[in-house]
Design an enzyme around this catalytic site. Structure first.
Site, PDB file in Angstrom:
ATOM      1  N   ASP A 159      -6.235 -10.457   1.675  1.00 33.05           N
ATOM      2  CA  ASP A 159      -6.258  -9.216   2.287  1.00 33.05           C
ATOM      3  C   ASP A 159      -7.057  -8.554   1.545  1.00 33.05           C
ATOM      4  O   ASP A 159      -7.493  -8.765   0.541  1.00 33.05           O
ATOM      5  CB  ASP A 159      -4.656  -8.592   2.427  1.00 33.05           C
ATOM      6  CG  ASP A 159      -4.677  -7.374   3.367  1.00 33.05           C
ATOM      7  OD1 ASP A 159      -5.550  -7.050   4.134  1.00 33.05           O
ATOM      8  OD2 ASP A 159      -3.900  -6.341   3.102  1.00 33.05           O
ATOM      9  N   SER A 160      -7.487  -7.161   2.057  1.00 26.83           N
ATOM     10  CA  SER A 160      -8.055  -6.197   1.475  1.00 26.83           C
ATOM     11  C   SER A 160      -7.242  -5.705   0.432  1.00 26.83           C
ATOM     12  O   SER A 160      -7.740  -5.034  -0.700  1.00 26.83           O
ATOM     13  CB  SER A 160      -8.434  -5.224   2.314  1.00 26.83           C
ATOM     14  OG  SER A 160      -7.450  -4.407   3.178  1.00 26.83           O
TER      15      SER A 160
ATOM     16  N   CYS B 115      -1.687  -4.407  11.609  1.00 25.76           N
ATOM     17  CA  CYS B 115      -2.253  -4.321  10.180  1.00 25.76           C
ATOM     18  C   CYS B 115      -1.164  -4.666   9.306  1.00 25.76           C
ATOM     19  O   CYS B 115      -0.014  -4.288   9.300  1.00 25.76           O
ATOM     20  CB  CYS B 115      -2.582  -2.776  10.018  1.00 25.76           C
ATOM     21  SG  CYS B 115      -3.254  -2.445   8.264  1.00 25.76           S
TER      22      CYS B 115
ATOM     23  N   TYR C 147     -10.696  -2.414   4.352  1.00 27.96           N
ATOM     24  CA  TYR C 147     -11.712  -3.060   5.331  1.00 27.96           C
ATOM     25  C   TYR C 147     -12.127  -2.568   6.646  1.00 27.96           C
ATOM     26  O   TYR C 147     -12.983  -2.479   7.317  1.00 27.96           O
ATOM     27  CB  TYR C 147     -11.353  -4.568   5.520  1.00 27.96           C
ATOM     28  CG  TYR C 147     -11.658  -5.661   4.434  1.00 27.96           C
ATOM     29  CD1 TYR C 147     -11.853  -5.304   3.186  1.00 27.96           C
ATOM     30  CD2 TYR C 147     -11.344  -6.983   4.747  1.00 27.96           C
ATOM     31  CE1 TYR C 147     -12.168  -6.013   2.007  1.00 27.96           C
ATOM     32  CE2 TYR C 147     -11.382  -7.828   3.641  1.00 27.96           C
ATOM     33  CZ  TYR C 147     -12.046  -7.565   2.684  1.00 27.96           C
ATOM     34  OH  TYR C 147     -12.005  -8.434   1.530  1.00 27.96           O
ATOM     35  N   GLY C 148     -10.958  -1.813   7.021  1.00 27.79           N
ATOM     36  CA  GLY C 148     -10.758  -1.187   8.440  1.00 27.79           C
ATOM     37  C   GLY C 148     -11.793  -0.307   8.875  1.00 27.79           C
ATOM     38  O   GLY C 148     -11.751  -0.089  10.106  1.00 27.79           O
TER      39      GLY C 148
ATOM     40  N   CYS D 264      -4.868 -10.380   6.901  1.00 33.40           N
ATOM     41  CA  CYS D 264      -5.607  -9.083   7.495  1.00 33.40           C
ATOM     42  C   CYS D 264      -6.030  -8.915   8.865  1.00 33.40           C
ATOM     43  O   CYS D 264      -6.807 -10.008   9.184  1.00 33.40           O
ATOM     44  CB  CYS D 264      -6.694  -8.884   6.559  1.00 33.40           C
ATOM     45  SG  CYS D 264      -7.720  -7.571   6.648  1.00 33.40           S
ATOM     46  N   ASN D 265      -5.514  -8.065   9.433  1.00 31.67           N
ATOM     47  CA  ASN D 265      -5.687  -8.102  11.035  1.00 31.67           C
ATOM     48  C   ASN D 265      -7.278  -7.596  11.144  1.00 31.67           C
ATOM     49  O   ASN D 265      -7.901  -8.468  12.171  1.00 31.67           O
ATOM     50  CB  ASN D 265      -5.144  -6.898  11.716  1.00 31.67           C
ATOM     51  CG  ASN D 265      -3.544  -7.467  11.948  1.00 31.67           C
ATOM     52  OD1 ASN D 265      -3.452  -7.991  12.980  1.00 31.67           O
ATOM     53  ND2 ASN D 265      -2.767  -7.270  10.717  1.00 31.67           N
TER      54      ASN D 265
ATOM     55  N   GLU E 106      -0.858   2.140   0.474  1.00 33.44           N
ATOM     56  CA  GLU E 106      -1.256   1.942  -0.505  1.00 33.44           C
ATOM     57  C   GLU E 106      -0.820   2.998  -1.847  1.00 33.44           C
ATOM     58  O   GLU E 106      -0.956   2.453  -3.067  1.00 33.44           O
ATOM     59  CB  GLU E 106      -2.976   1.701  -0.716  1.00 33.44           C
ATOM     60  CG  GLU E 106      -3.533   0.487  -0.054  1.00 33.44           C
ATOM     61  CD  GLU E 106      -3.449  -0.811  -0.696  1.00 33.44           C
ATOM     62  OE1 GLU E 106      -3.366  -0.788  -2.111  1.00 33.44           O
ATOM     63  OE2 GLU E 106      -3.457  -1.994  -0.244  1.00 33.44           O
TER      64      GLU E 106
ATOM     65  N   HIS F 140      -0.475  -4.118   6.445  1.00 33.66           N
ATOM     66  CA  HIS F 140       0.141  -2.775   5.352  1.00 33.66           C
ATOM     67  C   HIS F 140       1.208  -2.171   6.264  1.00 33.66           C
ATOM     68  O   HIS F 140       2.044  -1.328   5.559  1.00 33.66           O
ATOM     69  CB  HIS F 140      -0.985  -1.725   5.256  1.00 33.66           C
ATOM     70  CG  HIS F 140      -1.968  -2.152   4.228  1.00 33.66           C
ATOM     71  ND1 HIS F 140      -3.099  -3.189   4.621  1.00 33.66           N
ATOM     72  CD2 HIS F 140      -1.855  -1.791   3.054  1.00 33.66           C
ATOM     73  CE1 HIS F 140      -3.617  -3.112   3.341  1.00 33.66           C
ATOM     74  NE2 HIS F 140      -3.196  -2.204   2.434  1.00 33.66           N
TER      75      HIS F 140
HETATM   76  N1  DGL Z   1      -4.088  -5.015   5.958  1.00 35.03           N
HETATM   77  C1  DGL Z   1      -5.500  -4.840   6.864  1.00 35.03           C
HETATM   78  C2  DGL Z   1      -5.374  -5.403   8.017  1.00 35.03           C
HETATM   79  O1  DGL Z   1      -4.535  -6.056   8.512  1.00 35.03           O
HETATM   80  C3  DGL Z   1      -6.462  -3.808   6.475  1.00 35.03           C
HETATM   81  C4  DGL Z   1      -6.283  -2.667   5.595  1.00 35.03           C
HETATM   82  C5  DGL Z   1      -7.850  -2.075   5.438  1.00 35.03           C
HETATM   83  O2  DGL Z   1      -8.360  -2.523   4.711  1.00 35.03           O
HETATM   84  O3  DGL Z   1      -8.282  -1.137   6.181  1.00 35.03           O
HETATM   85  O4  DGL Z   1      -6.205  -4.832   8.910  1.00 35.03           O
END
Ligand code: DGL
Length: 271
Positions: free
Chosen positions: A13-14, A192, A45-46, A77-78, A156, A194
């Site tokens: 994941d990110s 997501c 990443y989003g 990671c979605n 986070e 998170h």
């Molecule tokens: N946990 C990541 C997801 O499921 C993304 C969080 C991110 O890096 O923006 O999309």
């Protein structure tokens, strides 16, 4: 497989969010050897373009597969699952599991009203990946998606229960859930990795806004079931190795709220 025949699964994941998936896999399949990478140096990443997310995802995956011997790769990671799965599958000689389809299937199974909500990062929502995955299973269902990117930073920060989190949830959900179409949702996909840590806060705020509850679904348990079907159970406990691309101190402090860890399991890695 390792010498004792236990499968090795790589997960990335990110950041720490993918640990929600790792925790479900480890709880269901404690004999598996798990290797997790949080690309904390490049989080989030989003908010990045699809091209950049694809490049980051390839680098993270290649790093986890560097010394071979991995039986499956879970893209926990979605955001990366929504835009990098074809590139990952084309580039890697290993089975690649994404989190969108399992989450969509769980939502399709749960909804009774036929209206499914999805919250996720800007990139995941812009990709339309959940709407496509749901339509592939049942084209009659309606998907409403809302980007809620600040929630990644709040997770986070470890602010699972915090006034700032409730305020962010209200600011995102109030205008959305009061839309006459959207208010029919009875199922909300936490799109997501998170977000599952916010389940109690989400239940509370949605209850206030709609005067009723909705079913929350995410991909962690469905991914664990998918792996359980592929990799036979065996006795013993597997090893868990955790890598981050930036500050191990921070990764241990916040990541430990998602998945209990010891410093001996942690290593800094450069992609
Ligand atoms: N946990 C990541 C997801 O499921 C993304 C969080 C991110 O890096 O923006 O999309």
């Amino acid at each position: 497989m390792d010498a004792s025949g236990c499968a090795r699964i790589a997960v990335f994941d990110s950041g720490v969010g993918g640990l929600t998936v790792l925790a479900a896999v480890h709880a269901a399949l404690p004999h598996l050897n798990l290797r997790f990478l949080g690309d904390t140096a490049r989080l989030p990443y989003g908010t990045k373009s699809a091209h950049t997310v694809e490049r980051y995802a390839l680098q993270a995956a290649q790093c986890l597969l560097r010394d071979g011997a991995v039986d499956a790769l879970v893209v926990a990671c979605n955001t990366a699952s929504s835009c990098a799965l074809p590139a990952l599958r084309a580039a890697l000689d290993v089975e690649v599991l994404g989190v969108i389809e399992p989450g969509a299937a769980a939502a399709v199974a749960a909804t009774r009203s036929g209206h499914i909500g999805v919250i996720g990062t800007e990139r995941t929502v812009a990709s339309g990946a959940y709407a496509q995955a749901v339509a592939a299973l049942d084209p009659q269902l309606v998907v409403h998606a809302r980007a809620t990117p600040l929630l990644v930073s709040l997770a986070e920060e470890g602010w699972f229960e915090h006034p700032a989190t409730d305020a962010a949830l209200r600011a995102y959900l109030q205008p959305w859930l009061t839309d006459p179409q959207v208010r029919h949702i009875d199922t909300l996909v936490l799109g997501c990795t998170h977000y599952p840590v916010f389940a109690p806060a989400l239940h509370r705020v949605i209850g206030e806004l709609l005067g009723r509850s909705v079913t929350l679904v995410d991909s962690a348990a469905p991914i664990a079931s998918e792996l359980a079907q592929r990799f036979a159970k065996s006795a013993g406990s597997g090893q868990v190795q955790l890598y981050a691309t930036d500050s191990l101190e921070r990764f241990a402090r916040v990541g430990g709220l998602f998945f209990p860890m010891t410093t001996s399991q942690l290593a800094l890695i450069d992609l």
